[in-house]
Write a protein that holds these residues in place. Structure first.
Motif, PDB file in Angstrom:
ATOM      1  N   GLY A   6       0.832  -1.192   0.000  1.00 23.74           N
ATOM      2  CA  GLY A   6       0.000   0.000   0.000  1.00 23.74           C
ATOM      3  C   GLY A   6       0.866   1.241   0.000  1.00 23.74           C
ATOM      4  N   ALA A   7       0.206   2.390  -0.018  1.00 22.44           N
ATOM      5  CA  ALA A   7       0.958   3.636  -0.115  1.00 22.44           C
ATOM      6  C   ALA A   7       0.311   4.761   0.667  1.00 22.44           C
ATOM      7  CB  ALA A   7       1.104   4.052  -1.575  1.00 22.44           C
ATOM      8  N   VAL A   8       1.187   5.592   1.210  1.00 23.86           N
ATOM      9  CA  VAL A   8       0.827   6.882   1.775  1.00 23.86           C
ATOM     10  C   VAL A   8       1.172   7.888   0.684  1.00 23.86           C
ATOM     11  CG1 VAL A   8       1.334   8.570   3.578  1.00 23.86           C
ATOM     12  CG2 VAL A   8       1.281   6.118   4.135  1.00 23.86           C
ATOM     13  N   VAL A   9       0.143   8.436   0.053  1.00 27.97           N
ATOM     14  CA  VAL A   9       0.331   9.375  -1.053  1.00 27.97           C
ATOM     15  C   VAL A   9       0.088  10.776  -0.519  1.00 27.97           C
ATOM     16  CG1 VAL A   9      -0.426  10.035  -3.373  1.00 27.97           C
ATOM     17  CG2 VAL A   9      -0.498   7.618  -2.673  1.00 27.97           C
ATOM     18  N   VAL A  10       1.110  11.629  -0.597  1.00 30.46           N
ATOM     19  CA  VAL A  10       1.053  12.962   0.008  1.00 30.46           C
ATOM     20  C   VAL A  10       1.269  14.014  -1.075  1.00 30.46           C
ATOM     21  CG1 VAL A  10       2.056  14.488   1.749  1.00 30.46           C
ATOM     22  CG2 VAL A  10       1.903  12.032   2.189  1.00 30.46           C
ATOM     23  N   ASP A  11       0.385  15.031  -1.092  1.00 30.08           N
ATOM     24  CA  ASP A  11       0.526  16.103  -2.071  1.00 30.08           C
ATOM     25  C   ASP A  11       1.357  17.259  -1.508  1.00 30.08           C
ATOM     26  OD1 ASP A  11      -1.203  17.558  -0.423  1.00 30.08           O
ATOM     27  OD2 ASP A  11      -2.876  17.550  -1.830  1.00 30.08           O
ATOM     28  N   GLU A  12       1.528  18.331  -2.304  1.00 35.57           N
ATOM     29  CA  GLU A  12       2.355  19.478  -1.897  1.00 35.57           C
ATOM     30  C   GLU A  12       1.809  20.191  -0.669  1.00 35.57           C
ATOM     31  OE1 GLU A  12       0.575  20.287  -5.132  1.00 35.57           O
ATOM     32  OE2 GLU A  12       1.781  18.708  -6.018  1.00 35.57           O
ATOM     33  N   GLN A  13       0.524  20.051  -0.403  1.00 32.72           N
ATOM     34  CA  GLN A  13      -0.099  20.708   0.754  1.00 32.72           C
ATOM     35  C   GLN A  13      -0.054  19.828   2.008  1.00 32.72           C
ATOM     36  OE1 GLN A  13      -3.975  21.468  -0.829  1.00 32.72           O
ATOM     37  NE2 GLN A  13      -3.201  22.888  -2.369  1.00 32.72           N
ATOM     38  N   ARG A  14       0.717  18.729   1.936  1.00 30.61           N
ATOM     39  CA  ARG A  14       0.847  17.750   3.027  1.00 30.61           C
ATOM     40  C   ARG A  14      -0.503  17.158   3.410  1.00 30.61           C
ATOM     41  NH1 ARG A  14       5.245  15.923   5.203  1.00 30.61           N
ATOM     42  NH2 ARG A  14       4.514  15.842   7.331  1.00 30.61           N
ATOM     43  N   ARG A  15      -1.258  16.834   2.368  1.00 29.51           N
ATOM     44  CA  ARG A  15      -2.505  16.085   2.541  1.00 29.51           C
ATOM     45  C   ARG A  15      -2.266  14.669   2.044  1.00 29.51           C
ATOM     46  NH1 ARG A  15      -6.834  19.129  -0.864  1.00 29.51           N
ATOM     47  NH2 ARG A  15      -5.154  18.704  -2.332  1.00 29.51           N
ATOM     48  N   VAL A  16      -2.932  13.711   2.664  1.00 31.34           N
ATOM     49  CA  VAL A  16      -2.755  12.312   2.304  1.00 31.34           C
ATOM     50  C   VAL A  16      -4.032  11.787   1.655  1.00 31.34           C
ATOM     51  CG1 VAL A  16      -3.408  11.475   4.603  1.00 31.34           C
ATOM     52  CG2 VAL A  16      -1.965  10.065   3.151  1.00 31.34           C
ATOM     53  N   LEU A  17      -3.868  10.943   0.648  1.00 25.12           N
ATOM     54  CA  LEU A  17      -4.983  10.356  -0.091  1.00 25.12           C
ATOM     55  C   LEU A  17      -5.522   9.156   0.686  1.00 25.12           C
ATOM     56  CD1 LEU A  17      -6.570  10.370  -2.797  1.00 25.12           C
ATOM     57  CD2 LEU A  17      -4.816   8.809  -3.684  1.00 25.12           C
ATOM     58  N   LEU A  18      -6.781   9.246   1.125  1.00 31.02           N
ATOM     59  CA  LEU A  18      -7.386   8.188   1.937  1.00 31.02           C
ATOM     60  C   LEU A  18      -8.724   7.739   1.377  1.00 31.02           C
ATOM     61  CD1 LEU A  18      -6.707   9.546   5.548  1.00 31.02           C
ATOM     62  CD2 LEU A  18      -5.401   7.844   4.260  1.00 31.02           C
ATOM     63  N   GLU A  19      -9.089   6.526   1.755  1.00 34.46           N
ATOM     64  CA  GLU A  19     -10.387   5.952   1.412  1.00 34.46           C
ATOM     65  C   GLU A  19     -11.232   5.878   2.675  1.00 34.46           C
ATOM     66  OE1 GLU A  19      -9.863   2.108  -0.393  1.00 34.46           O
ATOM     67  OE2 GLU A  19      -7.968   2.734  -1.273  1.00 34.46           O
ATOM     68  N   TRP A  20     -12.469   6.310   2.581  1.00 36.70           N
ATOM     69  CA  TRP A  20     -13.434   6.127   3.673  1.00 36.70           C
ATOM     70  C   TRP A  20     -14.219   4.877   3.311  1.00 36.70           C
ATOM     71  CZ3 TRP A  20     -14.217   7.535   8.474  1.00 36.70           C
ATOM     72  CH2 TRP A  20     -15.476   7.346   9.054  1.00 36.70           C
TER      73      TRP A  20
END
Length: 177
Positions: A45-59
């Motif tokens: 799996g992956a922790v995907v982080v954008d430039e705004q230090r937000r992480v892509l998550l699934e609810w």
């Protein structure tokens, strides 16, 4: 003391599970029968982080525990597949986002008291939206969540998966990672 395994015999095997009964020697020469779940492939799996230090998550909802929570995209590694490639594939299939290059973050043994499963977790800087998730049954919704909010979500019981929790808390506590 290191426990010594004298034997294992299969109890149930299918493409997903390999459940065994192990004869294990513990302290003082005593033996116990211990159930073991052997992993066929492990997970990635992956922790995907954008430039705004937000992480892509699934609810998502997990029917076994009847719980809703945020999770990182994660799934099985196919035969012959590299764990980083599996992590990238899972992100894309489950979220519709193609992650940036993968870097190793951690390896989690989610249930070491009963299973030898290993989850290879990667960090990806950013992602590109390529369309809707290929697997629309994986999540109720996909969100970019600020890393700074992770601890509060754990405390509120909105992140309960051990692998997701370990990976996200590590990511949130890693400055500039």
């Amino acid at each position: 003391m290191r426990w010594k395994v004298h034997s294992e015999k299969p109890l149930y095997t299918d493409p997903w599970l390999d459940i065994r009964l192990a004869d294990v020697e513990i302290t003082g020469g005593r033996h116990l029968e211990h159930r073991v779940i052997r992993s066929h492939t492990g997970g990635a799996g992956a922790v995907v982080v954008d430039e705004q230090r937000r992480v892509l998550l699934e609810w998502r909802h997990r029917f076994i525990t009847d719980a809703w929570s945020f999770e990182i995209p994660i799934g099985g590694i196919r035969d012959g597949e590299d764990p980083a490639a599996a992590a990238a594939r899972e992100v894309e299939e489950e979220t519709g986002w193609r992650p940036g290059p993968m870097r190793p973050l951690t390896v989690v043994h989610p249930t070491p008291g009963i299973s030898d499963s290993r989850h290879h977790i990667f960090w990806a800087d950013g992602a590109t939206l390529i369309g809707p998730p290929a697997e629309d049954w994986e999540a109720e919704r996909i969100e970019w969540v600020p890393l700074v909010d992770i601890r509060g979500l754990v405390e509120a019981g909105e992140i309960v998966s051990g692998t997701s929790m370990a990976a996200l808390l590590l990511a949130a506590s890693t400055p500039g990672a």
